[in-house]
Design a protein around this motif. Structure first.
Motif, short mmCIF file in Angstrom:
data_model
loop_
_atom_site.label_atom_id
_atom_site.label_comp_id
_atom_site.label_asym_id
_atom_site.label_seq_id
_atom_site.Cartn_x
_atom_site.Cartn_y
_atom_site.Cartn_z
N LEU A 1 0.84 -1.20 0.00
CA LEU A 1 0.00 0.00 0.00
C LEU A 1 0.87 1.25 0.00
CD1 LEU A 1 -2.77 1.40 0.14
CD2 LEU A 1 -2.57 1.34 2.65
N VAL A 2 1.91 1.23 0.83
CA VAL A 2 2.81 2.40 0.91
C VAL A 2 3.39 2.71 -0.48
CG1 VAL A 2 5.08 3.13 1.77
CG2 VAL A 2 3.38 2.21 3.36
N ASP A 3 3.83 1.68 -1.19
CA ASP A 3 4.37 1.89 -2.55
C ASP A 3 3.30 2.43 -3.50
OD1 ASP A 3 6.78 0.95 -1.65
OD2 ASP A 3 6.51 -1.08 -2.44
N SER A 4 2.10 1.89 -3.39
CA SER A 4 1.01 2.36 -4.26
C SER A 4 0.68 3.83 -3.97
CB SER A 4 -0.25 1.52 -4.02
OG SER A 4 0.00 0.18 -4.33
N LEU A 5 0.72 4.17 -2.69
CA LEU A 5 0.43 5.57 -2.34
C LEU A 5 1.53 6.49 -2.85
CD1 LEU A 5 -1.05 5.07 1.26
CD2 LEU A 5 -2.31 5.68 -0.83
N SER A 6 2.76 5.99 -2.92
CA SER A 6 3.84 6.79 -3.53
C SER A 6 3.56 7.01 -5.01
CB SER A 6 5.19 6.09 -3.39
OG SER A 6 5.63 6.12 -2.06
N ALA A 7 3.12 5.95 -5.68
CA ALA A 7 2.87 6.03 -7.12
C ALA A 7 1.76 7.04 -7.44
CB ALA A 7 2.52 4.65 -7.68
N TYR A 8 0.85 7.19 -6.50
CA TYR A 8 -0.21 8.19 -6.62
C TYR A 8 0.27 9.55 -6.11
CZ TYR A 8 -4.25 10.72 -4.53
OH TYR A 8 -5.14 11.67 -4.12
N GLY A 9 0.92 9.55 -4.96
CA GLY A 9 1.21 10.79 -4.25
C GLY A 9 2.35 11.61 -4.82
N LEU A 10 3.40 10.95 -5.33
CA LEU A 10 4.54 11.72 -5.81
C LEU A 10 4.21 12.54 -7.06
CD1 LEU A 10 7.98 9.92 -5.47
CD2 LEU A 10 7.31 12.18 -4.68
N PRO A 11 3.66 11.92 -8.12
CA PRO A 11 3.32 12.75 -9.29
C PRO A 11 2.25 13.80 -8.95
CG PRO A 11 2.53 10.48 -9.58
CD PRO A 11 3.41 10.49 -8.36
N LEU A 12 1.32 13.43 -8.09
CA LEU A 12 0.29 14.40 -7.70
C LEU A 12 0.91 15.56 -6.93
CD1 LEU A 12 -2.68 15.10 -7.72
CD2 LEU A 12 -2.94 13.86 -5.57
N GLY A 13 1.86 15.26 -6.07
CA GLY A 13 2.54 16.31 -5.32
C GLY A 13 3.28 17.26 -6.26
N GLU A 14 3.88 16.70 -7.28
CA GLU A 14 4.57 17.57 -8.25
C GLU A 14 3.57 18.44 -9.00
OE1 GLU A 14 8.41 14.61 -8.79
OE2 GLU A 14 7.41 15.36 -10.58
N ALA A 15 2.45 17.82 -9.40
CA ALA A 15 1.41 18.60 -10.10
C ALA A 15 0.88 19.71 -9.20
CB ALA A 15 0.28 17.67 -10.54
N PHE A 16 0.68 19.38 -7.94
CA PHE A 16 0.20 20.38 -6.98
C PHE A 16 1.15 21.57 -6.90
CE2 PHE A 16 1.03 21.92 -2.65
CZ PHE A 16 -0.11 22.65 -2.44
N GLN A 17 2.46 21.26 -6.78
CA GLN A 17 3.40 22.35 -6.61
C GLN A 17 3.57 23.17 -7.89
OE1 GLN A 17 4.60 23.42 -3.72
NE2 GLN A 17 5.42 25.16 -4.86
N LEU A 18 3.49 22.51 -9.03
CA LEU A 18 3.54 23.25 -10.30
C LEU A 18 2.36 24.23 -10.37
CD1 LEU A 18 4.53 20.27 -12.62
CD2 LEU A 18 5.92 22.33 -12.24
N ARG A 19 1.19 23.77 -9.94
CA ARG A 19 0.02 24.67 -9.90
C ARG A 19 0.30 25.82 -8.94
NH1 ARG A 19 -2.74 25.95 -13.18
NH2 ARG A 19 -3.60 23.90 -13.65
N ASP A 20 0.87 25.51 -7.79
CA ASP A 20 1.17 26.53 -6.80
C ASP A 20 2.17 27.55 -7.36
OD1 ASP A 20 0.44 27.05 -3.98
OD2 ASP A 20 2.61 27.00 -3.66
N ASP A 21 3.15 27.06 -8.10
CA ASP A 21 4.13 27.97 -8.71
C ASP A 21 3.45 28.89 -9.73
OD1 ASP A 21 6.05 26.75 -7.18
OD2 ASP A 21 6.89 25.55 -8.80
N LEU A 22 2.54 28.34 -10.52
CA LEU A 22 1.81 29.17 -11.48
C LEU A 22 0.97 30.22 -10.75
CD1 LEU A 22 0.65 26.51 -14.13
CD2 LEU A 22 2.15 28.48 -14.56
N LEU A 23 0.32 29.80 -9.66
CA LEU A 23 -0.50 30.74 -8.89
C LEU A 23 0.37 31.82 -8.23
CD1 LEU A 23 -3.06 28.27 -7.27
CD2 LEU A 23 -3.55 30.02 -9.00
N GLY A 24 1.61 31.46 -7.87
CA GLY A 24 2.52 32.42 -7.26
C GLY A 24 2.88 33.55 -8.21
N VAL A 25 2.70 33.31 -9.51
CA VAL A 25 3.00 34.32 -10.52
C VAL A 25 1.72 34.93 -11.10
CG1 VAL A 25 4.04 34.69 -12.80
CG2 VAL A 25 5.19 33.24 -11.13
N PHE A 26 0.73 34.08 -11.35
CA PHE A 26 -0.48 34.54 -12.05
C PHE A 26 -1.72 34.58 -11.16
CE2 PHE A 26 2.29 32.70 -15.29
CZ PHE A 26 2.28 33.68 -16.26
N GLY A 27 -1.59 34.12 -9.90
CA GLY A 27 -2.77 33.95 -9.06
C GLY A 27 -3.40 35.27 -8.62
#
Lengths: 356, 356
Positions: free
Chosen positions: B222-248
């Motif tokens: 389960l821990v590995d599966s949650l990484s497979a979900y959580g890591l790319p999602l975490g990157e997507a989240f931060q990329l959105r946050d970076d865009l909002l930091g400039v355009f938000g």
């Protein structure tokens, strides 16, 4: 390990082993992190290892088995201490620690060199500040990790964590009181005594004893007895430290002579002097105290005011009295291990002696 | 508590209860400490409670019993987050957080008022800096205390503490990489990606899931599966946050428009733009980026460079791709609780949507 092991050497070994593991872990995140681990290595080198020593002897006082990983657990207090020192130096803008550049100055120099080499980048001062905040955070996190991965079982750790939580909060709270005191521009004996107690006395002696005793399976009666020994001794220790901060030999203290006077540290020594100085002395004191650019002559003038107002003698008397209280309490404490009893008596003298 | 409880409300309740206890404890050290607890109350109010939410649903994904004190344990991640934010704002000299003064500005104002009232004391800026460092330290300590006093048994806590140690070290290491990146004056896509991963992705999503899963008794698969979900999602989240930091929109982000451009944050967005900008764009970019005094027109100019170099589109594409990867991994994850599966899918959308 053997009961009579060289505690400072064992503490150093535990810190080095722990940081070796952390270095490997951090290198996976980025090669840049090696410079943070190196800063942690240097910051945890040297020092008197007072807190781990009290922790170790608290453990032995509780009848703890010295084959348990007590010295790794005790070393966590050194890591906690380094965290507090690194952040304290940032807050006080103290540039020197143990005869070497303070962490923020070290990182500042690193960034300045990097920026000069590449011709790019700027603000080494801001980098130094930020990096030192992060180093202090990391040491705070590591202190906790060192304790709970030390190898003690869950029950011993649960007993110790109550005191570990307490000491971490107390020292941070004590630092805040100290910050308020320094910013106030006022001298307040009540507040100076609370800073003495929470920033220093519980943190340096009482809580390390408690953590050791809890890990060794000691009960409430022992914990109370260790407070009766540790609290007055902790106050005596800090009063000595305050005197050394003003009168100490820089080659021994590792800090420039009279640095506490430049920083405007509102210690019990200062509070006493302000309460008892003449009007003329007070005017002179207010003119000089806390000025970062004080020269040798002005430091000398302030020292004379502290002597003449009898603040120095009052502190010396308090140190003697508190140390005697501690030793009396030690006599009454339920400690069966005679080696522990003797070590705690010796530590009381060492922690309050003039040469520390 | 009920499975469908309002998580943000329960997190707020847990934080308030914990701080009530701390306030009583700190009042014994000194009345001055109340202002620190009040700052902690304000700093832990609001926010999206993303990390506790992921922790909660990681716990449910592992089949954890919602009658266990999971929301108190999850709230510890909010406390950790506030610690990081408070120190981050000091390091970045960010004066506004969630539409209110950042902690160091708040303490600075407090000291200024005190000093004007008494006619004594000085250096409110230094006081603000020191007090914010201590507040961040206290929140870091409290995060740990909240987790290990949450009420879970020793075995569950031991399983979770491995991940809790990891996340605390990772976020601090990520912050250091970020600091090095900002100080370097260079744009480095590799480093920007590592900052993205360790300062944000593991910290915001993967590790909170792991901590929840460990508390719920989840195994390695389960821990590995949650990484497979959580890591790319975490990157997507931060990329959105970076865009909002400039355009938000400042009314949504709680920070002044374009603040990340004034701070010179070396994000993936910026690294992409620097790699793909024309020479003329690059010269303009270098002239403006990271200047604290940028006006609206200059912010607009930088935004246009980010658009024209296709950096914005590249980030949007990455967000879409990473979010899809996360959702695919979620489909394959060994999660029996359908409510947990649906909540994690909804969180993926919420964490990466444009309006966050």
């Amino acid at each position: 390990m053997h009961a009579d092991a060289d505690i400072p050497t064992e503490i150093q070994r535990a810190l080095t082993e722990f940081l070796d593991v952390q270095q490997t872990r951090l290198a996976e995140i980025g090669p840049e992190l090696t410079e943070v681990v190196q800063a942690a290595r240097d910051a945890t080198s040297g020092g008197k290892r007072l807190r781990p020593s009290f922790c170790y002897w608290g453990f032995r006082a509780a009848g703890g088995d010295p084959r348990e990983p007590i010295l790794t657990a005790a070393a966590s207090l050194e890591m906690l201490h380094v965290s507090a020192l690194v952040h304290d130096d940032v807050m006080d803008s103290s540039d020197v620690r143990r005869g070497a550049p303070a962490a923020h100055k070290r990182f500042e120099a690193l960034q300045r060199a990097r920026s000069e080499a590449s011709g790019l980048g700027a603000d080494p001062v801001g980098f130094g500040l930020g990096a030192a905040i992060l180093l202090g955070d990391l040491c705070l996190i590591w202190a906790d990790e060192m304790l709970h991965t030390s190898g003690f079982d869950a029950a011993a750790l649960a007993a110790a964590s109550k005191f570990f939580d307490a000491v971490r909060v107390e020292v941070t709270a004590g630092q805040y009181l100290d910050l308020v005191a320094q910013a106030s521009g006022e001298s307040d004996m009540d507040r100076a005594l609370r800073v003495l107690r929470f920033k220093a006395a519980t943190y340096t002696i009482e809580r390390p004893l408690h953590i050791g005793a809890a890990l060794g399976g000691g009960g409430q009666h022992l914990v109370d007895s260790l407070s009766a020994y540790g609290l007055p001794l902790g106050e005596a220790f800090q009063l000595r430290d305050d005197l050394l901060g003003v009168f100490g030999d820089p080659t021994v203290t590792g800090k420039p002579a009279g640095d506490d006077l430049r920083e405007g540290k509102r210690t019990v020594l200062i509070a006493y002097a302000v309460d008892h100085a003449s009007e003329v002395q007070l005017a002179e004191f207010d003119r000089l105290f806390g000025r970062p650019d004080l020269g040798d002559d002005e430091i000398q003038l302030l020292r004379e005011i502290l002597q003449d107002s009898r603040a120095v003698q009052a502190c010396e008397d308090l140190i003697t009295e508190r140390t005697e209280d501690a030793l009396d309490a030690l006599d009454r404490a339920p400690i069966e291990d005679e080696a522990a009893r003797k070590a705690l008596a010796d530590l009381a003298v060492a922690a309050t002696s003039r040469k520390l």
